[in-house]
Design a protein around this motif. Structure first.
Motif, PDB file in Angstrom:
ATOM      1  N   PHE A  34      63.720 -17.323  -6.231  1.00 21.50           N
ATOM      2  CA  PHE A  34      64.190 -15.999  -6.168  1.00 21.50           C
ATOM      3  C   PHE A  34      63.365 -15.200  -7.453  1.00 21.50           C
ATOM      4  N   GLU A  35      62.931 -14.022  -6.871  1.00 18.60           N
ATOM      5  CA  GLU A  35      62.220 -13.188  -7.806  1.00 18.60           C
ATOM      6  C   GLU A  35      63.049 -11.718  -7.669  1.00 18.60           C
ATOM      7  N   ASP A  36      63.093 -11.102  -8.763  1.00 16.07           N
ATOM      8  CA  ASP A  36      63.817  -9.645  -8.834  1.00 16.07           C
ATOM      9  C   ASP A  36      62.631  -8.741  -8.352  1.00 16.07           C
ATOM     10  N   ILE A  37      62.459  -8.772  -6.941  1.00 14.07           N
ATOM     11  CA  ILE A  37      61.476  -7.850  -6.257  1.00 14.07           C
ATOM     12  C   ILE A  37      62.311  -7.176  -5.150  1.00 14.07           C
ATOM     13  N   ASN A  38      62.359  -6.010  -4.941  1.00 11.51           N
ATOM     14  CA  ASN A  38      62.947  -5.358  -3.915  1.00 11.51           C
ATOM     15  C   ASN A  38      64.394  -5.224  -4.220  1.00 11.51           C
ATOM     16  N   TYR A  39      64.646  -4.932  -5.318  1.00 14.21           N
ATOM     17  CA  TYR A  39      65.991  -4.678  -5.600  1.00 14.21           C
ATOM     18  C   TYR A  39      66.926  -6.003  -5.602  1.00 14.21           C
ATOM     19  N   ALA A  40      66.501  -7.383  -5.670  1.00  6.67           N
ATOM     20  CA  ALA A  40      67.099  -8.549  -5.423  1.00  6.67           C
ATOM     21  C   ALA A  40      68.011  -8.860  -6.273  1.00  6.67           C
ATOM     22  N   ALA A  41      67.850  -8.190  -7.678  1.00  3.78           N
ATOM     23  CA  ALA A  41      68.797  -8.590  -8.753  1.00  3.78           C
ATOM     24  C   ALA A  41      69.823  -7.388  -9.098  1.00  3.78           C
ATOM     25  N   ASP A  42      69.256  -6.597  -9.787  1.00  5.27           N
ATOM     26  CA  ASP A  42      70.164  -5.475 -10.080  1.00  5.27           C
ATOM     27  C   ASP A  42      70.313  -4.678  -8.577  1.00  5.27           C
ATOM     28  N   GLY A  43      71.174  -4.449  -8.199  1.00  2.11           N
ATOM     29  CA  GLY A  43      71.763  -3.698  -6.815  1.00  2.11           C
ATOM     30  C   GLY A  43      71.515  -4.888  -5.707  1.00  2.11           C
ATOM     31  N   TYR A 267      61.128  -0.554 -10.306  1.00  2.98           N
ATOM     32  CA  TYR A 267      62.450  -0.122 -10.622  1.00  2.98           C
ATOM     33  C   TYR A 267      62.837  -0.657 -12.090  1.00  2.98           C
ATOM     34  N   HIS A 268      63.972  -0.924 -12.272  1.00  5.13           N
ATOM     35  CA  HIS A 268      64.621  -1.365 -13.709  1.00  5.13           C
ATOM     36  C   HIS A 268      65.192  -2.597 -13.637  1.00  5.13           C
ATOM     37  N   GLN A 269      65.055  -3.276 -14.939  1.00  2.00           N
ATOM     38  CA  GLN A 269      65.467  -4.662 -15.055  1.00  2.00           C
ATOM     39  C   GLN A 269      66.550  -4.510 -15.967  1.00  2.00           C
ATOM     40  N   SER A 270      67.931  -5.087 -15.920  1.00  3.15           N
ATOM     41  CA  SER A 270      68.865  -5.203 -16.901  1.00  3.15           C
ATOM     42  C   SER A 270      68.895  -6.366 -17.313  1.00  3.15           C
ATOM     43  N   PHE A 271      68.572  -7.708 -16.566  1.00  2.00           N
ATOM     44  CA  PHE A 271      68.555  -8.998 -17.135  1.00  2.00           C
ATOM     45  C   PHE A 271      70.066  -9.410 -17.054  1.00  2.00           C
ATOM     46  N   ARG A 272      71.128  -8.663 -16.140  1.00  2.00           N
ATOM     47  CA  ARG A 272      72.107  -9.423 -16.108  1.00  2.00           C
ATOM     48  C   ARG A 272      72.166 -10.642 -15.577  1.00  2.00           C
ATOM     49  N   ILE A 273      71.085 -10.951 -14.632  1.00  2.00           N
ATOM     50  CA  ILE A 273      71.071 -12.131 -14.153  1.00  2.00           C
ATOM     51  C   ILE A 273      69.749 -12.763 -14.666  1.00  2.00           C
ATOM     52  N   GLY A 274      70.153 -13.603 -15.899  1.00  2.00           N
ATOM     53  CA  GLY A 274      68.818 -14.146 -16.606  1.00  2.00           C
ATOM     54  C   GLY A 274      68.950 -15.696 -16.407  1.00  2.00           C
ATOM     55  N   PHE A 275      68.296 -16.417 -17.132  1.00  2.00           N
ATOM     56  CA  PHE A 275      68.023 -17.792 -17.041  1.00  2.00           C
ATOM     57  C   PHE A 275      69.600 -18.592 -17.099  1.00  2.00           C
ATOM     58  N   TYR A 276      70.469 -17.938 -17.878  1.00  2.21           N
ATOM     59  CA  TYR A 276      71.573 -18.871 -17.747  1.00  2.21           C
ATOM     60  C   TYR A 276      72.449 -18.891 -16.441  1.00  2.21           C
ATOM     61  N   GLU A 277      72.297 -17.608 -16.061  1.00  2.00           N
ATOM     62  CA  GLU A 277      72.998 -17.340 -14.506  1.00  2.00           C
ATOM     63  C   GLU A 277      72.247 -17.990 -13.471  1.00  2.00           C
ATOM     64  N   TYR A 278      70.801 -18.061 -13.753  1.00  3.63           N
ATOM     65  CA  TYR A 278      70.074 -18.701 -12.639  1.00  3.63           C
ATOM     66  C   TYR A 278      70.477 -20.372 -12.731  1.00  3.63           C
ATOM     67  N   LEU A 279      70.444 -20.806 -14.045  1.00  4.20           N
ATOM     68  CA  LEU A 279      70.878 -22.079 -14.101  1.00  4.20           C
ATOM     69  C   LEU A 279      72.219 -22.428 -13.277  1.00  4.20           C
ATOM     70  N   ARG A 280      73.336 -21.657 -13.640  1.00  2.00           N
ATOM     71  CA  ARG A 280      74.525 -21.953 -12.992  1.00  2.00           C
ATOM     72  C   ARG A 280      74.542 -21.789 -11.578  1.00  2.00           C
ATOM     73  N   LEU A 281      73.699 -20.804 -10.925  1.00  2.68           N
ATOM     74  CA  LEU A 281      73.408 -20.563  -9.646  1.00  2.68           C
ATOM     75  C   LEU A 281      72.686 -22.039  -9.103  1.00  2.68           C
ATOM     76  N   CYS A 282      71.970 -22.663  -9.490  1.00  4.76           N
ATOM     77  CA  CYS A 282      71.167 -23.908  -9.203  1.00  4.76           C
ATOM     78  C   CYS A 282      72.374 -24.818  -9.174  1.00  4.76           C
ATOM     79  N   GLU A 283      73.027 -24.984 -10.129  1.00  7.32           N
ATOM     80  CA  GLU A 283      74.053 -26.012 -10.373  1.00  7.32           C
ATOM     81  C   GLU A 283      75.144 -25.704  -9.122  1.00  7.32           C
ATOM     82  N   GLU A 284      75.542 -24.709  -8.962  1.00 12.11           N
ATOM     83  CA  GLU A 284      76.385 -24.598  -7.797  1.00 12.11           C
ATOM     84  C   GLU A 284      76.153 -24.548  -6.366  1.00 12.11           C
ATOM     85  N   ILE A 285      74.752 -24.314  -6.272  1.00 13.55           N
ATOM     86  CA  ILE A 285      74.295 -24.931  -4.722  1.00 13.55           C
ATOM     87  C   ILE A 285      73.573 -26.081  -4.662  1.00 13.55           C
ATOM     88  N   GLY A 286      73.723 -26.738  -5.733  1.00 13.37           N
ATOM     89  CA  GLY A 286      72.874 -28.139  -5.715  1.00 13.37           C
ATOM     90  C   GLY A 286      71.539 -28.146  -5.527  1.00 13.37           C
TER      91      GLY A 286
END
Length: 793
Positions: A34-43, A267-286
């Motif tokens: 997962f990379e913030d490219i093509n509005y993959a994070a914000d938006g 475009y723009h990065q707000s970092f609303r999805i940062g490393f903490y959110e990423y680690l929680r995502l990993c945890e949730e999907i195994g």
């Protein structure tokens, strides 16, 4: 597009066991990136519907953007007021800009358009939040409204803005109707001065309680069942310049304190999805986390090449890397572990791997920086497995460097056309065992048609076959917003309502659902070649120039163009100016051998320009790509381009500049299968395409001992069905009457595409092989046969 099936033809094939020894492979082979490219994070994955809620958009994101981008300013009839921006007395120093709304008379409003509108569902609740203060010395009312596509209110709430101090306010708003083009309106109805910042609106519906992430995108990712998830990049890791390098500390803690930045993808990065959110995502999907940090140098693809962190600052940088490991795994009584606990996760995330660098230029400076980081991490955290980078171009050099430095896993990237994957299926067979293992961190086949997915099935089959040395692989990119992408292809596309799963997605899922722990070498016998015909037509095509960032406006002039035929006759071609449009010379000459001479003058820009030979664009042909990276390529109308010769890329090589003049001579033989390129009289490339045929059918065999399953993977990328004799691979396998066939089939090679669901999906069927161990694979299909209780090798 007509159906491309030969319904009458059924080719007879046979799988032969080519060795008796099963070899173990990585059980963590298939993952996602997962990379913030093509509005993959914000938006995209970030569930906040408000665009530019922090009023930090500016020209560094895009030249036309301002602090009020995505906001409409509204002044009711007879009202008077002003919409201002201030950086004084902010909520946070990291993101100081905020809106100041002066209401002198009547009512004013700000309406946010979201990311191409907002989707509201009747009965659904949305969480609104804002930081606000009154600068008038008294409380002020603020109205929050959800609007439909006709600007009718379909939900509202009110909050009171306090005087003097910044305060975070929140409200729950329930939509009374559906809309796919909604907006959020903030109403300022009382005279006074409002200061507002960090406006957000998020659906309360989540995926298994995972906050701040769009539920359907998480679900689509979870359904892949990736063994690991890489984040955040990719090019976004080293960024565009030192100030744009990804700083992990800027991505954790309260979102208001995460300093916004421009995104290298425009475009723009707000970092609303940062490393903490990423680690929680990993945890949730195994999925195991594979976080990546910069290798202490900036991107080598930017102007004048990479820039290293000064040696005098390396101590601080290395400490930051160690701090990151502490944030991930340290106890709640440690400095950074306590921040993780404050964010809601006292327990360690159990990170086992750490990526360092991305497509970096492998040179002495990079190696010196990387060695310092490696030594420090090994000393403090021997339990962490380092994943290094083999660079972006010369992977052999990267592997040698990694071996010398003792890096256990090296990250490589392969974006290739289907033709390359079909022709180079065993690219990893010759990798030296005993050296660093390989992580194929980014790969794809340059498209979302069925032919692309089938070529990726071939690639994955042979990656798996070499899964003892290629220990991890992840397709890239993962997500892209429809009509907002600067990079294609992508595994999934999305708009505000839907997720679109491509053929590439289904191939990934088929492998991930049938993960193996060993493989057995086999050979597929029978007709499996695709032969590409090359016309004897002689013609020239120019451009279009490749302008990735839409800013350089590359223009090249070609003059004194002359074609000398094999009989010695000469044909003059008028001067051509090559820019954003493809120019066809319109010739209809014929022959197998000829010579082209011309003068090329670079007028403007630095991007490559292509000279196409033969039938040109849209047909089978050859072409020369000219820039600081000179290449000769073959282009197949069905399966794309593959390289037959090149000068290796070097970011330090001087690119084409305005005023550069090259005298070009191109000698063509055998309709382009051999091309010699001369620049200013010097031969720079001699390209020979010695493989006119392309293998389009493959069979591989893998096994999962724990599940007691044998997997037979069959790719048929030709227009006729194939009847495959499985006798030798089935052996004494049991339960042949209940073999499961997972089949992905299409009407032709060009089925599917970007911004849409694949027209067909993977289907599961039960087949009976007990009476006859033969299976008929459809044209344009990928099949995985799951055979229960396969015998031990």
């Amino acid at each position: 597009m007509p159906i491309e099936h030969d319904v009458a033809a059924i080719d007879q094939m046979k799988i032969k066991v080519s060795g008796t020894e099963e070899r173990p492979i990585s059980t963590e082979l298939w993952g996602a990136f997962f990379e913030d490219i093509n509005y993959a994070a914000d938006g995209g994955l970030a569930s906040n519907l408000v665009q530019n809620g922090a009023f930090e958009y500016n020209y560094s994101d895009l030249p036309r953007w301002t602090n009020y981008t995505a906001w409409d300013k509204e002044v009711t009839e007879g009202a008077f007021g002003a919409f201002c921006i201030s950086a004084k007395n902010p909520v946070t120093e990291e993101n100081p800009h905020h809106a100041v709304i002066e209401v002198h008379k009547g009512s004013l409003a700000l309406t946010n358009e979201g990311f191409d509108g907002m989707v509201f569902a009747a009965g659904q609740t949305y969480g609104f939040a804002i930081w606000a203060r009154s600068e008038s010395g008294a409380e002020l009312p603020l109205t929050v409204e959800l609007l439909d596509e006709n600007d009718r209110s379909i939900g509202s709430a009110k909050v009171v803005v306090p005087a003097a101090e910044w305060t975070e306010l929140s409200a729950e708003v329930t939509a009374s109707a559906d809309t796919t083009r909604g907006r959020l309106r903030l109403g300022f109805s009382q005279p006074g001065v409002y200061a507002i910042d960090f406006v957000s609106l998020e659906p309360r519906s989540t995926y298994n309680g995972l906050e701040h992430m769009r539920a359907d995108l998480v679900e689509a990712l979870a359904e892949l069942h990736p063994r690991f998830l890489r984040f955040p990049g990719g090019c976004i890791v080293h960024g565009n310049g030192m100030d744009n390098m990804y700083d992990w500390k800027n991505s954790v803690g309260p979102v208001e304190h995460r300093r916004h930045n421009f995104n290298i993808w425009g475009y723009h990065q707000s970092f609303r999805i940062g490393f903490y959110e990423y680690l929680r995502l990993c945890e949730e999907i195994g999925a195991k986390p594979l976080p990546v940090l910069p290798g202490a140098v900036t991107c080598p693809g930017t102007d004048k090449g990479p820039v290293p962190i000064p040696q005098s600052e390396m101590g601080d940088y290395i400490q930051g890397v160690l701090d990151f490991i502490e944030f991930c795994n340290g106890g709640p009584d440690t400095t950074w572990g306590s921040l993780r606990a404050e964010m809601g996760h006292p327990a360690s995330f159990g990170v086992e791997m750490l990526g360092l660098g991305n497509e970096d230029q492998i040179d002495a400076v990079f190696e010196s920086r990387m060695q310092q980081i490696l030594d420090a991490v090994r000393a403090a955290h021997p339990e962490i497995t380092i994943v290094g980078t083999s660079g972006g171009w010369d992977y052999l050099l990267g592997r040698e460097t990694g071996a010398r430095m003792g890096v256990p896993i090296m990250d490589e990237h392969q974006y290739r056309a289907p033709a390359w994957w079909f022709r180079n299926s065993e690219v990893y067979a010759d990798v030296r065992r005993g050296g660093p293992q390989i992580y194929l961190g980014e790969y794809g086949s340059n498209g979302n048609h069925m032919i692309n997915a089938l070529s990726e099935a071939v690639a994955m089959s042979y990656i798996e076959l070499n899964g003892d040395v290629v220990t991890m692989a992840s397709y890239a990119p993962l997500f892209a917003k429809c009509d907002r992408h600067r990079w294609t292809p992508n595994l999934m596309y999305f708009d505000n309502e839907h997720v679109y799963r491509t053929y590439n997605y289904w191939v990934q899922q088929m492998f991930l659902m049938t993960a193996a722990d060993s493989v057995r070498p086999v050979e597929l016998e029978g007709p499996k070649m695709y032969h590409r015909d090359i016309s004897d037509r002689i013609n020239l095509g120019f451009g279009p120039t490749y302008d990735f960032d839409k800013r350089s406006g590359t223009v090249v002039d070609f003059s004194d163009i002359e074609i000398t035929l094999s009989d010695g006759s000469k044909v003059a071609v008028p001067q051509v100016r090559c820019a954003e449009d493809y120019v066809d010379a319109g010739l209809d000459l014929h022959g197998d051998a000829y010579t082209v001479t011309m003068c090329m003058t670079h007028v403007r820009g630095t991007q490559p320009v292509n000279l196409r030979l033969g039938d040109g664009r849209g047909s089978n042909h050859y072409y020369v790509s000219l820039s600081s990276w000179v290449r000769i390529l073959s282009s197949d109308a069905q399966s794309g381009d593959y390289e037959i010769a090149r000068l290796p890329f070097d970011s330090r090589r001087t690119p084409l500049r305005p005023g550069t003049v090259w005298d070009l001579t191109i000698k063509v033989a055998d309709r382009g299968r051999r091309i010699q390129l001369f620049i200013n009289g010097e031969e720079v490339l001699d390209g020979l395409d010695d493989r006119p045929e392309e293998p389009r059918r493959t069979a591989t065999v893998a096994r999962n001992a724990d599940r007691r399953k044998l997997y037979v993977r069959l790719v048929n990328a030709l227009p006729s069905a194939m009847d495959v004799d499985l006798t030798e691979v089935l052996g004494d396998a049991t339960s042949l009457s209940t073999v499961t066939a997972t089949v992905l089939a299409a009407d032709g090679p060009f089925a599917g595409g970007i911004d849409e669901d694949a027209p067909t999906v993977a289907e599961v069927r039960t087949v009976n092989l007990a009476s006859s161990p033969r299976y008929r694979a459809e044209p344009w299909s990928f099949t995985i046969l799951t055979v229960p209780e396969a015998r031990d090798a």
